[in-house]
Scaffold this motif. Structure first.
Motif, PDB file in Angstrom:
ATOM      1  N   PRO A 113       0.322   2.025  -9.743  1.00  0.00           N
ATOM      2  CA  PRO A 113      -0.135   2.802 -11.470  1.00  0.00           C
ATOM      3  C   PRO A 113      -1.152   3.058 -12.091  1.00  0.00           C
ATOM      4  CG  PRO A 113      -1.122   0.726 -10.170  1.00  0.00           C
ATOM      5  CD  PRO A 113       0.373   0.856  -8.992  1.00  0.00           C
ATOM      6  N   CYS A 114      -1.698   3.055 -13.056  1.00  0.00           N
ATOM      7  CA  CYS A 114      -3.230   3.792 -13.681  1.00  0.00           C
ATOM      8  C   CYS A 114      -4.275   2.926 -13.061  1.00  0.00           C
ATOM      9  CB  CYS A 114      -3.344   3.811 -14.851  1.00  0.00           C
ATOM     10  SG  CYS A 114      -2.213   4.962 -15.380  1.00  0.00           S
ATOM     11  N   SER A 115      -4.970   3.018 -12.186  1.00  0.00           N
ATOM     12  CA  SER A 115      -6.124   1.890 -11.851  1.00  0.00           C
ATOM     13  C   SER A 115      -7.467   3.146 -11.645  1.00  0.00           C
ATOM     14  CB  SER A 115      -5.416   1.241 -10.913  1.00  0.00           C
ATOM     15  OG  SER A 115      -5.933   2.221  -9.546  1.00  0.00           O
ATOM     16  N   THR A 116      -9.161   2.376 -11.132  1.00  0.00           N
ATOM     17  CA  THR A 116      -9.741   3.064 -11.682  1.00  0.00           C
ATOM     18  C   THR A 116      -9.667   4.118  -9.984  1.00  0.00           C
ATOM     19  OG1 THR A 116     -10.854   1.530  -9.988  1.00  0.00           O
ATOM     20  CG2 THR A 116     -11.127   1.356 -12.362  1.00  0.00           C
ATOM     21  N   THR A 117      -8.818   3.844  -8.633  1.00  0.00           N
ATOM     22  CA  THR A 117      -8.464   3.793  -7.948  1.00  0.00           C
ATOM     23  C   THR A 117      -7.607   4.624  -7.746  1.00  0.00           C
ATOM     24  OG1 THR A 117      -7.743   2.745  -6.706  1.00  0.00           O
ATOM     25  CG2 THR A 117     -10.158   2.758  -6.825  1.00  0.00           C
ATOM     26  N   ASN A 118      -7.276   5.239  -8.329  1.00  0.00           N
ATOM     27  CA  ASN A 118      -5.515   6.574  -8.644  1.00  0.00           C
ATOM     28  C   ASN A 118      -5.730   6.966  -7.326  1.00  0.00           C
ATOM     29  OD1 ASN A 118      -5.301   5.761 -11.300  1.00  0.00           O
ATOM     30  ND2 ASN A 118      -5.430   7.361 -12.286  1.00  0.00           N
ATOM     31  N   PRO A 123       0.806  -1.029   0.415  1.00  0.00           N
ATOM     32  CA  PRO A 123       0.045  -0.402  -0.553  1.00  0.00           C
ATOM     33  C   PRO A 123       0.826   1.333  -0.222  1.00  0.00           C
ATOM     34  CG  PRO A 123      -0.185  -1.205   2.413  1.00  0.00           C
ATOM     35  CD  PRO A 123       0.737  -1.924   1.708  1.00  0.00           C
ATOM     36  N   ALA A 124       0.077   2.163   0.035  1.00  0.00           N
ATOM     37  CA  ALA A 124       1.438   3.783   0.095  1.00  0.00           C
ATOM     38  C   ALA A 124       2.507   3.582   1.411  1.00  0.00           C
ATOM     39  CB  ALA A 124      -0.199   4.779   0.562  1.00  0.00           C
ATOM     40  N   VAL A 125       3.249   4.411   0.846  1.00  0.00           N
ATOM     41  CA  VAL A 125       4.657   4.766   1.955  1.00  0.00           C
ATOM     42  C   VAL A 125       4.560   5.867   2.728  1.00  0.00           C
ATOM     43  CG1 VAL A 125       6.523   4.225   2.896  1.00  0.00           C
ATOM     44  CG2 VAL A 125       5.853   3.020   1.117  1.00  0.00           C
ATOM     45  N   ILE A 178       3.411   0.043  -6.187  1.00  0.00           N
ATOM     46  CA  ILE A 178       2.514   0.513  -4.609  1.00  0.00           C
ATOM     47  C   ILE A 178       1.015   0.708  -5.544  1.00  0.00           C
ATOM     48  CG2 ILE A 178       2.233   2.962  -3.488  1.00  0.00           C
ATOM     49  CD1 ILE A 178       4.507   2.161  -3.094  1.00  0.00           C
ATOM     50  N   GLN A 179       0.335  -0.442  -4.848  1.00  0.00           N
ATOM     51  CA  GLN A 179      -0.930  -0.426  -5.265  1.00  0.00           C
ATOM     52  C   GLN A 179      -2.144   0.098  -4.436  1.00  0.00           C
ATOM     53  OE1 GLN A 179      -1.904  -2.638  -7.375  1.00  0.00           O
ATOM     54  NE2 GLN A 179      -4.135  -2.316  -7.095  1.00  0.00           N
ATOM     55  N   PRO A 180      -3.171   0.648  -5.705  1.00  0.00           N
ATOM     56  CA  PRO A 180      -3.764   1.779  -4.333  1.00  0.00           C
ATOM     57  C   PRO A 180      -4.787   1.178  -4.187  1.00  0.00           C
ATOM     58  CG  PRO A 180      -3.588   2.568  -7.059  1.00  0.00           C
ATOM     59  CD  PRO A 180      -2.303   1.516  -6.345  1.00  0.00           C
ATOM     60  N   SER A 181      -5.630  -0.107  -4.242  1.00  0.00           N
ATOM     61  CA  SER A 181      -6.659  -0.870  -3.536  1.00  0.00           C
ATOM     62  C   SER A 181      -5.575  -1.606  -2.351  1.00  0.00           C
ATOM     63  CB  SER A 181      -7.204  -2.337  -4.716  1.00  0.00           C
ATOM     64  OG  SER A 181      -6.118  -2.857  -5.012  1.00  0.00           O
ATOM     65  N   LEU A 182      -4.873  -1.348  -2.662  1.00  0.00           N
ATOM     66  CA  LEU A 182      -4.679  -1.723  -1.409  1.00  0.00           C
ATOM     67  C   LEU A 182      -5.050  -1.244   0.221  1.00  0.00           C
ATOM     68  CD1 LEU A 182      -1.743  -3.891  -1.969  1.00  0.00           C
ATOM     69  CD2 LEU A 182      -3.583  -4.589  -1.577  1.00  0.00           C
ATOM     70  N   ILE A 183      -5.260  -0.152  -0.182  1.00  0.00           N
ATOM     71  CA  ILE A 183      -5.374   1.271   1.416  1.00  0.00           C
ATOM     72  C   ILE A 183      -7.060   1.969   1.004  1.00  0.00           C
ATOM     73  CG2 ILE A 183      -4.640   2.748  -0.524  1.00  0.00           C
ATOM     74  CD1 ILE A 183      -2.894   4.009   2.677  1.00  0.00           C
ATOM     75  N   ASN A 184      -7.161   2.482   1.863  1.00  0.00           N
ATOM     76  CA  ASN A 184      -8.486   3.024   2.393  1.00  0.00           C
ATOM     77  C   ASN A 184      -8.914   3.961   1.960  1.00  0.00           C
ATOM     78  OD1 ASN A 184      -9.411   0.966   3.972  1.00  0.00           O
ATOM     79  ND2 ASN A 184      -8.877   1.825   6.148  1.00  0.00           N
ATOM     80  N   SER A 185      -8.042   4.685   1.478  1.00  0.00           N
ATOM     81  CA  SER A 185      -7.921   6.297   0.987  1.00  0.00           C
ATOM     82  C   SER A 185      -6.545   6.595   0.254  1.00  0.00           C
ATOM     83  CB  SER A 185      -8.359   7.255   2.102  1.00  0.00           C
ATOM     84  OG  SER A 185      -8.630   8.796   1.744  1.00  0.00           O
ATOM     85  N   PRO A 186      -7.559   6.154  -0.913  1.00  0.00           N
ATOM     86  CA  PRO A 186      -5.741   6.233  -1.840  1.00  0.00           C
ATOM     87  C   PRO A 186      -5.562   8.048  -2.500  1.00  0.00           C
ATOM     88  CG  PRO A 186      -8.102   5.654  -3.084  1.00  0.00           C
ATOM     89  CD  PRO A 186      -8.456   4.933  -2.141  1.00  0.00           C
ATOM     90  N   TYR A 187      -4.674   8.834  -1.108  1.00  0.00           N
ATOM     91  CA  TYR A 187      -4.548  10.328  -1.812  1.00  0.00           C
ATOM     92  C   TYR A 187      -3.269   9.872  -2.202  1.00  0.00           C
ATOM     93  CZ  TYR A 187      -4.245  14.757  -0.951  1.00  0.00           C
ATOM     94  OH  TYR A 187      -3.972  16.143  -1.188  1.00  0.00           O
ATOM     95  N   ILE A 188      -1.988   9.835  -1.186  1.00  0.00           N
ATOM     96  CA  ILE A 188      -0.800  10.012  -1.597  1.00  0.00           C
ATOM     97  C   ILE A 188       0.069   8.616  -1.802  1.00  0.00           C
ATOM     98  CG2 ILE A 188       1.683  11.371  -0.730  1.00  0.00           C
ATOM     99  CD1 ILE A 188      -0.296  13.812   0.444  1.00  0.00           C
ATOM    100  N   ALA A 189       1.008   8.686  -2.590  1.00  0.00           N
ATOM    101  CA  ALA A 189       1.398   7.210  -2.875  1.00  0.00           C
ATOM    102  C   ALA A 189       2.279   6.832  -2.258  1.00  0.00           C
ATOM    103  CB  ALA A 189       1.790   6.976  -4.350  1.00  0.00           C
TER     104      ALA A 189
END
Length: 173
Positions: free
Chosen positions: A117-122, A68-70, A89-100
């Motif tokens: 990566p580009c994803s539906t929850t960038n 997830p984010a670091v 750094i996978q956005p879907s592994l975190i509750n609120s993807p704001y800063i990777a």
């Protein structure tokens, strides 16, 4: 600087469910610093970012190692020698993807071969360097974000970027 990172090394397998990724990182911090090496696999932190303390490196096995984010473990004080390498750094592994990657107040950070990566929850921001963030070396950062791939904010200076690809501009505030 590299000698400090080689003091202590933890090898974490995908099957190591007894300790979380954050517990492995905390163990490296308690030992005075070190490298937490991750094999290919997906490593979660219960929906929260991984908090990286000084003198600790997270080293994956390439884009097959997803975390997830670091964030810096101590964001309000100046921190030295944080490093992440060979990670996805996978956005879907975190509750609120704001800063990777939130390295505010980190001096002498090292980021190498990291994919956001580009994803539906960038993520909105790929890498944040702010306040006393100085002398970071960023090599081959690939970031796909919705606002700023890299944000340099209020005092972040003398940082070096080599290679990589950003989907959005660098923001200066």
């Amino acid at each position: 600087m590299k000698i400090l990172f080689l003091i202590f090394s933890l090898f974490v397998s995908s099957q190591a469910v007894a300790q979380s990724l954050q517990q492995q990182i905390n163990a490296a911090e308690a030992a005075g610093g070190g490298i937490v090496q991750l094999p290919c696999g997906t490593f979660t932190n219960n929906g929260f970012p991984v908090a990286l303390p000084p003198l600790v490196t997270i080293k994956g096995s390439g884009a097959c190692t997803a975390i997830p984010a670091v964030v810096t473990k101590y964001p309000t004080v100046r921190t030295y020698y944080l490093s992440i390498q060979d990670l996805y750094i996978q956005p879907s592994l975190i509750n609120s993807p704001y800063i990777a990657i939130d390295f505010r107040n980190v001096t002498q950070a090292y980021i190498k071969n990291v994919v956001i990566p580009c994803s539906t929850t960038n993520y909105q921001t790929g890498l944040l360097l702010a306040y006393t963030s100085q002398y970071a070396l960023v090599e081959n950062l690939y970031a796909c974000t919705t606002v700023d791939a890299v944000e340099l904010y209020s005092g972040a200076n003398q940082n070096t970027f080599i290679g990589g690809k950003l989907s959005s501009p660098i923001g200066f505030n």
